[in-house]
Design a protein around this motif. Structure first.
Motif, PDB file in Angstrom:
ATOM      1  N   GLY A   1      -7.363  -2.699   0.736  1.00  0.00           N
ATOM      2  CA  GLY A   1      -6.647  -1.493   0.312  1.00  0.00           C
ATOM      3  C   GLY A   1      -6.068  -0.739   1.482  1.00  0.00           C
ATOM      4  O   GLY A   1      -4.909  -0.292   1.443  1.00  0.00           O
ATOM      5  N   PHE A   2      -6.853  -0.595   2.559  1.00  0.00           N
ATOM      6  CA  PHE A   2      -6.345   0.099   3.737  1.00  0.00           C
ATOM      7  C   PHE A   2      -5.237  -0.696   4.426  1.00  0.00           C
ATOM      8  O   PHE A   2      -4.300  -0.110   4.987  1.00  0.00           O
ATOM      9  CB  PHE A   2      -7.492   0.369   4.718  1.00  0.00           C
ATOM     10  N   LEU A   3      -5.327  -2.014   4.391  1.00  0.00           N
ATOM     11  CA  LEU A   3      -4.242  -2.831   4.945  1.00  0.00           C
ATOM     12  C   LEU A   3      -2.958  -2.629   4.146  1.00  0.00           C
ATOM     13  O   LEU A   3      -1.858  -2.611   4.715  1.00  0.00           O
ATOM     14  CB  LEU A   3      -4.644  -4.303   4.947  1.00  0.00           C
ATOM     15  N   HIS A   4      -3.084  -2.481   2.830  1.00  0.00           N
ATOM     16  CA  HIS A   4      -1.911  -2.155   2.011  1.00  0.00           C
ATOM     17  C   HIS A   4      -1.256  -0.869   2.497  1.00  0.00           C
ATOM     18  O   HIS A   4      -0.035  -0.778   2.616  1.00  0.00           O
ATOM     19  CB  HIS A   4      -2.318  -1.990   0.540  1.00  0.00           C
ATOM     20  N   MET A   5      -2.094   0.131   2.748  1.00  0.00           N
ATOM     21  CA  MET A   5      -1.545   1.410   3.189  1.00  0.00           C
ATOM     22  C   MET A   5      -0.869   1.281   4.551  1.00  0.00           C
ATOM     23  O   MET A   5       0.194   1.860   4.783  1.00  0.00           O
ATOM     24  CB  MET A   5      -2.670   2.450   3.258  1.00  0.00           C
ATOM     25  N   ALA A   6      -1.519   0.528   5.451  1.00  0.00           N
ATOM     26  CA  ALA A   6      -0.937   0.352   6.776  1.00  0.00           C
ATOM     27  C   ALA A   6       0.410  -0.357   6.709  1.00  0.00           C
ATOM     28  O   ALA A   6       1.310  -0.084   7.516  1.00  0.00           O
ATOM     29  CB  ALA A   6      -1.896  -0.427   7.672  1.00  0.00           C
ATOM     30  N   LEU A   7       0.564  -1.261   5.741  1.00  0.00           N
ATOM     31  CA  LEU A   7       1.823  -2.002   5.580  1.00  0.00           C
ATOM     32  C   LEU A   7       2.780  -1.314   4.615  1.00  0.00           C
ATOM     33  O   LEU A   7       3.844  -1.854   4.296  1.00  0.00           O
ATOM     34  CB  LEU A   7       1.525  -3.417   5.069  1.00  0.00           C
TER      35      LEU A   7
ATOM     36  N   SER B   1      -0.633   2.104  13.402  1.00  0.00           N
ATOM     37  CA  SER B   1      -0.397   2.294  11.970  1.00  0.00           C
ATOM     38  C   SER B   1       0.228   3.650  11.694  1.00  0.00           C
ATOM     39  O   SER B   1       1.107   3.781  10.831  1.00  0.00           O
ATOM     40  CB  SER B   1      -1.721   2.163  11.206  1.00  0.00           C
ATOM     41  N   LEU B   2      -0.214   4.674  12.434  1.00  0.00           N
ATOM     42  CA  LEU B   2       0.347   6.005  12.218  1.00  0.00           C
ATOM     43  C   LEU B   2       1.820   6.050  12.604  1.00  0.00           C
ATOM     44  O   LEU B   2       2.626   6.706  11.938  1.00  0.00           O
ATOM     45  CB  LEU B   2      -0.456   7.032  13.024  1.00  0.00           C
ATOM     46  N   SER B   3       2.171   5.370  13.692  1.00  0.00           N
ATOM     47  CA  SER B   3       3.581   5.341  14.075  1.00  0.00           C
ATOM     48  C   SER B   3       4.410   4.574  13.049  1.00  0.00           C
ATOM     49  O   SER B   3       5.564   4.927  12.771  1.00  0.00           O
ATOM     50  CB  SER B   3       3.726   4.711  15.465  1.00  0.00           C
TER      51      SER B   3
END
Length: 541
Positions: free
Chosen positions: A102-108, A176-178
């Motif tokens: 789920g967090f990888l989804h958000m990062a992508l 990820s933030l950038s």
């Protein structure tokens, strides 16, 4: 190359999270409200499974007593505790993987859409976890006290590990933030605020950490290793309360003494036995098929001597060690019977060891129902020949039985306490010249916990493992811990700042390159750069 890796990663996490190929997500980038709710449910389930797993890991010390309790209520000898542990491990690992995807989804910046199979799995994991937690809270409340004890013992290192993990992840977090700022328009400053809030919270956590192994003494002034009372003998490698179990503990592992249980037979003979009935550790069902269900104290000593008190160990395998006993040991165990209290005294005192035992009352209809205590004291003074000054006894605060301590080789004033006692209480008793015996301590970490606390002795079922535990794993003075904590946090903070500066600089350079393309009128190049962040199937035609 980078776009291909990004699309490959997106396809992988989409397949694992939603069981669908990546291209099914490219039609709509916005996550539905329902899927956001499901992610929140999954996050709550993750926290619940984490707490549940930590509970079963920390309370492993009482696994055998839990299994014995289930046997008493169900009549079935089964590794219930191990089963509950496996459930906690599996549910936690499953939900943790879903959270990671789920967090990888958000990062992508991918649309969340949890597959129905995983939704069912999350609900089932949550239901099983809550059921176990409620069950422990109602039926096994004593297991909860191990959680704060383990946190107190490993707390300093948990803080360091957590800080190290967030520090290592700073490169990926900043990247990820950038990416979020570039592709989703979320300001870098707002997104990084939460990361630094968590990090600073971890930095100051040691202010609230208290551990028994953070002591004012130096290493040369460490508390001495607690003496070891073998609980019912070497009960994890031999049948409990038998001659062979006592001999192994005293001779092979040099136990300081024996901690056991004494009852009184129908004809007034004190004997060594724990349970109220005979069926768990003897062949009473075969020997006395008509009345095996009646209380053990309702049998005469001659009847009790007819029982086999050792074969059950190899047959029921109550401990993992029982799976590895040899045929010779099985034969030796099958010859073990129930001992009288006098026989136990002779065995222990001949080796100049100490003895600590619980004298348990008989049923109300027993011939010695009112005189069981005095009868036992008479046997100790007349048949064994001890002077009243050579032993002490007191009424147990947690039951109707009495605790006897043979002081023949020990002049201490001793308090016998359960393993939920706070380490501050152990130290306070030590300052008042009162020795503390903690029962039952089987796990190495709990033994170290009470060693640091200053316990003078512990009662253990794991004499074969704790006897070789001869040094403290760790001990720090408050000053040393403060220096280590501050230096570690400073190094972490410097590293994180450098990483974020690098990532911010990298992000600004990317923006400057895009602006130069626009200012030079390179429309085609700008469009190519802008579209390169999108999946290939969005513009392939």
């Amino acid at each position: 190359m980078g776009g291909g890796c990004s699309r490959c990663c997106a396809s992988c996490v989409s397949c694992c999270y939603g069981c669908r190929r990546h291209r099914s997500y490219t039609q709509k980038m916005t996550t539905k409200t329902a899927e956001r709710v499901w992610f929140c449910v999954m996050a709550f389930t993750f926290l619940a499974t984490l707490a549940n797993m930590f509970l079963w890991v920390s309370s492993d010390n009482d696994a055998d007593s839990v299994n014995a309790g289930f046997w008493k209520s169900t009549g079935v000898w089964f590794p219930f505790y191990f089963t509950f542990q496996i459930i906690s491990y599996v549910t936690f690992a499953y939900v943790m993987l879903l959270m990671l995807f789920g967090f990888l989804h958000m990062a992508l910046v991918e649309r969340l859409q949890l597959h129905m199979i995983h939704k069912i799995g999350v609900v089932m994991s949550l239901v099983m976890t809550i059921t176990l937690l409620v069950f422990v809270s109602i039926r096994l409340r004593h297991l909860w006290h191990f959680v704060p004890e383990l946190l107190e013992y490993i707390g300093p290192f948990l803080q360091l590990v957590a800080v190290a993990f967030l520090t290592i992840m700073s490169w990926f977090v900043a990247g990820s933030l950038s990416t979020l700022q570039r592709r989703a328009g979320i300001p870098f400053r707002d997104a990084s605020f939460w990361y630094f809030l968590v990090l600073i919270g971890l930095y100051i956590t040691p202010i609230f950490i208290e551990s028994p192994c953070i002591m004012t003494q130096h290493h040369e002034d460490n508390p001495p290793k607690p003496l070891l009372f073998a609980h019912r003998g070497a009960e994890e490698i031999a049948p409990e309360n038998t001659n062979i179990s006592f001999m192994i503990a005293l001779d092979d592992y040099d136990a300081y003494g024996i901690k056991t249980d004494v009852r009184i037979s129908f004809d007034g003979v004190p004997y060594v036995f724990h349970d109220e009935i005979l069926t768990r550790t003897t062949n009473a069902i075969d020997t006395f098929p008509e009345n095996y269900r009646q209380p053990a104290d309702m049998f005469t000593m001659d009847e009790l001597r007819e029982l086999d008190a050792g074969s059950w160990f190899a047959r029921k395998k109550p401990f993992l060690t029982a799976w590895f006993i040899s045929d010779e040991e099985k034969e030796e165990f099958s010859q073990q019977g129930i001992l009288t209290m006098v026989e136990m005294f002779e065995l222990v005192l001949a080796r100049k060891k100490s003895l600590l035992f619980d004298l348990r009352p008989p049923p109300s209809e027993h011939p010695y129902a009112t005189s069981w205590l005095n009868t036992t004291i008479d046997v100790i003074t007349t048949e064994i020949g001890l002077d009243p000054s050579e032993f002490t006894y007191w009424e147990s605060p947690d039951g109707p039985h009495y605790v006897f301590f043979i002081q023949l080789y020990d002049n201490r004033t001793i308090q016998n306490v359960y393993n939920d006692i706070a380490f501050e209480s152990v130290r306070s008793a030590l300052e008042n010249n009162v020795s503390t015996n903690v029962w039952t301590v089987n796990e190495a970490w709990l033994f170290q916990y009470y060693w640091c606390a200053g316990a003078s002795s512990v009662t253990t079922s794991s004499i074969h493992t704790l006897s070789g535990n001869n040094s403290l794993v760790w001990q720090l003075t408050p000053t040393h811990y403060l220096i280590m904590w501050i230096l570690f946090d400073i190094a972490s903070f410097i590293w994180v700042i450098v990483v974020f500066v690098i990532q911010i600089t990298k992000c600004r350079r990317q923006k400057q390159r895009l602006r130069r393309h626009v200012s030079d009128g390179s429309t085609y190049n700008y469009q190519f750069v802008a579209m390169s962040d999108k999946p290939a199937d969005m513009y392939a035609s």
